[in-house]
Design a protein around this motif. Structure first.
Motif, PDB file in Angstrom:
ATOM      1  N   GLU A 313       0.825  -1.215   0.000  1.00 31.58           N
ATOM      2  CA  GLU A 313       0.000   0.000   0.000  1.00 31.58           C
ATOM      3  C   GLU A 313       0.857   1.264   0.000  1.00 31.58           C
ATOM      4  O   GLU A 313       0.537   2.253  -0.676  1.00 31.58           O
ATOM      5  N   GLU A 324      -7.444  -3.813  -4.379  1.00 32.07           N
ATOM      6  CA  GLU A 324      -8.638  -3.580  -3.572  1.00 32.07           C
ATOM      7  C   GLU A 324      -9.898  -3.559  -4.432  1.00 32.07           C
ATOM      8  O   GLU A 324     -10.945  -4.077  -4.031  1.00 32.07           O
ATOM      9  N   ARG A 327     -10.638  -7.104  -5.346  1.00 25.87           N
ATOM     10  CA  ARG A 327     -11.171  -7.812  -4.183  1.00 25.87           C
ATOM     11  C   ARG A 327     -12.652  -7.478  -3.974  1.00 25.87           C
ATOM     12  O   ARG A 327     -13.461  -8.357  -3.666  1.00 25.87           O
TER      13      ARG A 327
END
Length: 397
Positions: A313, A324, A327
């Protein structure tokens, strides 16, 4: 109400042969389970093998001291046959140690997850489909004890008694939901990875948390403590964690105690155990006396392996954002199927593919599917998740 199922306990080569003959005369798949004692013994071998088959009954095999005889009796009957197991992963591995491997598998726990059940444990599933309440509570006992208490044996026998009923009911549920083919791919994957794949021996670098040890001296201490613990546990057939917990080894390696008193103050260290402080401090001293050229070095991170979440990150914010987003899309697709996101695609596989995309951007959904398969995803997972990993604009193109 306590249940007392009918079963036959066999603990001799002659008994194994008679039980195998009876099972061979039965019909349909074999319902199989194991009881292990890894919290008490060195490895994860089975100390009880439960087998139920319609038309034959339930047999509990006690293999310790006669493992070759168990294999010789059961392999011609169970080997290459159809098995039903609930939560098969560890059972398959311990049965493989006995030389027993299925041809096909139906995992009722995994099937229940893919059928959308929130509580796929055996007790809940048996009660849901049969109305029978199973008395649980002996799963963590020391199954290496002899003789085993009668209520433990009842518990073990009940673990296989209802598996045929569960498998049939869940197969119907999966077929109705269009998930049976996906489940069969998952079952085959379990056989390949948990039954047929050779077991990889553990090393000190496999210890959880050892990556946090950064100095050469700390790594040298961690290796020495692990090797001493492993040798002692193997010699006495004891659980390594019962001698010295892994988190304590890591803590000692990080603290690098210079005196016995400093070692005794390491959080979690069993200082009250007689002789423990002098014994383990002796290992630390001996390790640090070895020539420095022989000390282990920190392993360099494989650039193809995803970094930790904070590092990813912080250092690669754009690709982390893509992870992200992927996901989120995978979680939404799993929700539409009524299953958990990790059953649609494991987090590790998702991370691996999205990390590879940081260096070589995904070309299209086909490329994403190809990389998912290479990372270990099953075909049904890749077909659903592949398009979700591509940026929406690229997916539309």
């Amino acid at each position: 109400m306590t249940q007392h199922p009918d079963y036959t306990l066999v603990d001799s080569p002659a008994g194994f042969r008679r039980a195998a003959q009876a099972l061979e005369a039965g019909r349909g798949p074999f319902a199989v389970d194991t009881e292990r004692a890894s919290a008490y013994r060195y490895d994860d071998r089975a100390f009880l093998v439960q087998v139920h088959r319609r038309g034959a009954g339930t047999f509990l095999f006690a293999p310790e001291g006669h493992r070759d005889a168990v294999r010789d009796a059961l392999e011609p009957v169970l080997g290459g046959a159809d098995w039903i197991i609930h939560a098969a992963g560890e059972d398959l591995a311990s049965l493989a140690l006995l030389g027993l491997h299925p041809a096909t598998l139906f995992d009722t726990e995994l099937a229940a997850r893919l059928a959308g059940f929130d509580r796929p444990n055996l007790g809940a599933m048996v009660e849901h489909y049969t109305g029978t309440h199973l008395e649980k509570g002996h799963g963590r006992e020391d199954w290496s004890l002899t003789p085993l208490p009668a209520d433990w044996l009842d518990y073990a026998a009940l673990d296989v008694l209802y598996l045929n009923d569960l498998a049939e009911a869940l197969a119907e549920e999966l077929a109705a939901a269009g998930m049976l083919a996906a489940a069969e791919q998952e079952f085959a994957h379990l056989i390949r990875t948990r039954s047929l794949a050779p077991a990889q021996p553990k090393t000190w670098r496999d210890m959880k948390g050892v990556q946090a040890v950064r100095s050469p001296a700390g790594l040298q201490i961690a290796r020495a403590l692990w090797q001493e613990r492993d040798a002692a546990a193997r010699h006495t057939d004891a659980s390594p964690a019962a001698l010295l917990q892994t988190k304590v080894i890591v803590a000692v390696a990080q603290a690098q105690p210079g005196t016995p008193d400093e070692l005794a103050r390491v959080p979690g260290f069993p200082a009250r155990k007689r002789g423990a402080t002098s014994r383990w401090f002796g290992v630390v001293e001996a390790a640090l006396r070895e020539r420095r050229q022989a000390w282990p070095e920190r392993t360099r991170r494989d650039p193809h392996t995803p970094p930790s979440k904070p590092t990813w990150e912080r250092t690669y914010p754009e690709s982390f954002a893509a992870l992200e987003q992927a996901r989120t899309r995978v979680a939404a697709a799993a929700g539409n199927l009524g299953i958990r996101p990790e059953d649609l695609l494991s987090p590790a596989t998702l991370r691996e593919v999205m990390w590879s995309a940081a260096a070589r951007p995904l070309l299209d959904a086909h490329d994403a599917c190809r990389r998912l398969l290479a990372a270990g995803a099953r075909e049904w997972q890749a077909e659903i998740a592949g398009p979700l990993l591509v940026a929406p604009r690229a997916a539309e193109d």
